[in-house]
Scaffold this motif. Sequence first.
Motif, PDB file in Angstrom:
ATOM      1  N   SER A   9       0.838  -1.202   0.000  1.00 15.13           N
ATOM      2  CA  SER A   9       0.000   0.000   0.000  1.00 15.13           C
ATOM      3  C   SER A   9       0.871   1.250   0.000  1.00 15.13           C
ATOM      4  N   ARG A  11      -0.588   4.292   0.595  1.00 13.33           N
ATOM      5  CA  ARG A  11      -1.351   5.282   1.342  1.00 13.33           C
ATOM      6  C   ARG A  11      -0.568   5.762   2.562  1.00 13.33           C
ATOM      7  N   SER A  14      -1.739   4.120   5.691  1.00 14.23           N
ATOM      8  CA  SER A  14      -1.962   2.699   5.433  1.00 14.23           C
ATOM      9  C   SER A  14      -1.922   1.834   6.702  1.00 14.23           C
ATOM     10  N   LEU A  15      -2.938   0.971   6.822  1.00 13.30           N
ATOM     11  CA  LEU A  15      -2.962   0.002   7.922  1.00 13.30           C
ATOM     12  C   LEU A  15      -1.817  -0.999   7.749  1.00 13.30           C
ATOM     13  N   ASN A  16      -1.574  -1.393   6.510  1.00 10.92           N
ATOM     14  CA  ASN A  16      -0.534  -2.397   6.254  1.00 10.92           C
ATOM     15  C   ASN A  16       0.872  -1.835   6.476  1.00 10.92           C
ATOM     16  N   PRO A  76      -2.318  -5.094   1.264  1.00 14.27           N
ATOM     17  CA  PRO A  76      -3.739  -4.774   1.352  1.00 14.27           C
ATOM     18  C   PRO A  76      -4.508  -5.725   0.434  1.00 14.27           C
ATOM     19  N   GLU A  77      -5.812  -5.789   0.626  1.00 15.07           N
ATOM     20  CA  GLU A  77      -6.645  -6.556  -0.315  1.00 15.07           C
ATOM     21  C   GLU A  77      -7.439  -5.577  -1.151  1.00 15.07           C
ATOM     22  N   TYR A  78      -7.203  -5.623  -2.447  1.00  9.75           N
ATOM     23  CA  TYR A  78      -7.958  -4.800  -3.396  1.00  9.75           C
ATOM     24  C   TYR A  78      -8.692  -5.731  -4.350  1.00  9.75           C
ATOM     25  N   ALA A  79     -10.024  -5.629  -4.386  1.00  6.27           N
ATOM     26  CA  ALA A  79     -10.823  -6.440  -5.300  1.00  6.27           C
ATOM     27  C   ALA A  79     -10.419  -7.917  -5.251  1.00  6.27           C
ATOM     28  N   HIS A  80     -10.290  -8.406  -4.029  1.00  5.92           N
ATOM     29  CA  HIS A  80      -9.989  -9.814  -3.750  1.00  5.92           C
ATOM     30  C   HIS A  80      -8.604 -10.257  -4.198  1.00  5.92           C
ATOM     31  N   ALA A 109      -3.740  -6.687   6.490  1.00 11.15           N
ATOM     32  CA  ALA A 109      -4.664  -5.991   7.383  1.00 11.15           C
ATOM     33  C   ALA A 109      -5.778  -5.400   6.539  1.00 11.15           C
ATOM     34  N   SER A 110      -7.012  -5.587   7.022  1.00  5.67           N
ATOM     35  CA  SER A 110      -8.161  -5.034   6.303  1.00  5.67           C
ATOM     36  C   SER A 110      -9.218  -4.604   7.315  1.00  5.67           C
ATOM     37  N   PRO A 111      -9.961  -3.555   6.980  1.00  6.84           N
ATOM     38  CA  PRO A 111     -11.084  -3.201   7.866  1.00  6.84           C
ATOM     39  C   PRO A 111     -12.150  -4.287   7.876  1.00  6.84           C
ATOM     40  N   ALA A 112     -12.164  -5.160   6.868  1.00  2.00           N
ATOM     41  CA  ALA A 112     -13.199  -6.198   6.754  1.00  2.00           C
ATOM     42  C   ALA A 112     -12.909  -7.362   7.702  1.00  2.00           C
ATOM     43  N   THR A 114     -12.800 -10.359   6.898  1.00  2.00           N
ATOM     44  CA  THR A 114     -12.014 -11.389   6.205  1.00  2.00           C
ATOM     45  C   THR A 114     -10.504 -11.141   6.323  1.00  2.00           C
ATOM     46  N   ARG A 118      -7.998 -13.245   1.028  1.00  2.00           N
ATOM     47  CA  ARG A 118      -7.898 -13.543  -0.413  1.00  2.00           C
ATOM     48  C   ARG A 118      -6.641 -12.939  -1.007  1.00  2.00           C
TER      49      ARG A 118
HETATM   50  C1  FMN Z   1     -10.061  -0.231  -4.780  1.00  2.00           C
HETATM   51  C2  FMN Z   1     -10.270  -0.874  -3.459  1.00  2.00           C
HETATM   52  C3  FMN Z   1     -10.656  -2.206  -3.398  1.00  2.00           C
HETATM   53  C4  FMN Z   1     -10.819  -2.847  -2.166  1.00  2.00           C
HETATM   54  N1  FMN Z   1     -11.146  -4.166  -2.129  1.00  2.00           N
HETATM   55  C5  FMN Z   1     -11.172  -4.812  -0.935  1.00  2.00           C
HETATM   56  C6  FMN Z   1     -11.381  -6.231  -0.870  1.00  2.00           C
HETATM   57  O1  FMN Z   1     -11.566  -6.904  -1.865  1.00  2.00           O
HETATM   58  N2  FMN Z   1     -11.338  -6.828   0.352  1.00  2.00           N
HETATM   59  C7  FMN Z   1     -11.105  -6.124   1.504  1.00  2.00           C
HETATM   60  O2  FMN Z   1     -11.057  -6.716   2.580  1.00  2.00           O
HETATM   61  N3  FMN Z   1     -10.919  -4.775   1.471  1.00  2.00           N
HETATM   62  C8  FMN Z   1     -10.951  -4.116   0.290  1.00  2.00           C
HETATM   63  N4  FMN Z   1     -10.739  -2.763   0.245  1.00  2.00           N
HETATM   64  C9  FMN Z   1     -10.553  -2.031   1.498  1.00  2.00           C
HETATM   65  C10 FMN Z   1      -9.101  -2.062   1.914  1.00  2.00           C
HETATM   66  O3  FMN Z   1      -8.876  -3.275   2.628  1.00  2.00           O
HETATM   67  C11 FMN Z   1      -8.814  -0.869   2.816  1.00  2.00           C
HETATM   68  O4  FMN Z   1      -8.946   0.323   2.065  1.00  2.00           O
HETATM   69  C12 FMN Z   1      -7.448  -0.957   3.456  1.00  2.00           C
HETATM   70  O5  FMN Z   1      -7.351   0.037   4.433  1.00  2.00           O
HETATM   71  C13 FMN Z   1      -6.336  -0.822   2.418  1.00  2.00           C
HETATM   72  O6  FMN Z   1      -5.096  -1.085   2.999  1.00  2.00           O
HETATM   73  P1  FMN Z   1      -4.158   0.079   3.560  1.00  2.00           P
HETATM   74  O7  FMN Z   1      -4.859   0.655   4.771  1.00  2.00           O
HETATM   75  O8  FMN Z   1      -2.895  -0.617   3.953  1.00  2.00           O
HETATM   76  O9  FMN Z   1      -3.986   1.128   2.494  1.00  2.00           O
HETATM   77  C14 FMN Z   1     -10.608  -2.116  -0.974  1.00  2.00           C
HETATM   78  C15 FMN Z   1     -10.231  -0.771  -1.047  1.00  2.00           C
HETATM   79  C16 FMN Z   1     -10.061  -0.154  -2.260  1.00  2.00           C
HETATM   80  C17 FMN Z   1      -9.634   1.288  -2.306  1.00  2.00           C
END
Ligand code: FMN
Length: 185
Positions: A9, A11, A14-16, A76-80, A109-112, A114, A118
Amino acid sequence: MKILGLCGSLRSGSLNAAVLRSAAELTLPPRELTVDPGLDRLPFFNADVEQNALPGIVAGLRAAVGAADGLLIVTPEYAHGTSGVLKNALEWLVGGGEIADKPVALASASPAVTGGDRARAWLAETLAVMGARVLPQDLRIPQATLKIADGRVTDAPTREALSGLLDDLARAAAEARENDGTYAS
Ligand SMILES: Cc1cc2nc3c(=O)[nH]c(=O)nc-3n(C[C@H](O)[C@H](O)[C@H](O)COP(=O)(O)O)c2cc1C
């Protein structure tokens, strides 16, 4: 014992990146964890460029991976999946071969709820294809906004789990060094 940390990430909050920052703080001599801050400056992978004029920043990344006893990759997880930034870095590392046989630990690390499962699964498959020794132990941090504050992991069980993962990685790195005959201490 040199551990190289890579974060997917870019950002600022960033959490990660916070997980990697905490990992660096939890790593004490004789171990050291350095973070490669240059992934955002890598050009997009292009096999023509790789063949004809390897950019210095790519050579630097390959050298850093080659010199490391192990890698901690935080995604981070973006779109799985994982992030494009990290996937791009891995594409540059395929041709160098430095990651082959390298012990690699994964965290996400994710706010979700899960926890980025993935993204880690996706990364583990890619790294296995590249010949890395992906540790079976990893770290998932679900609901990470409750466990990370001010750029650090604040949740005690999560900090403990992160320490445990770092110990597992150090053990795997020492074993790898013993097996290839270069273990010196
Ligand atoms: C484009 C986009 C896609 C994302 N897709 C997922 C996802 O598939 N699964 C998930 O758990 N979080 C998803 N997220 C939320 C991210 O986990 C969250 O933004 C996280 O804080 C990103 O990591 P970072 O804090 O290290 O930047 C998505 C966020 C963005 C911006």
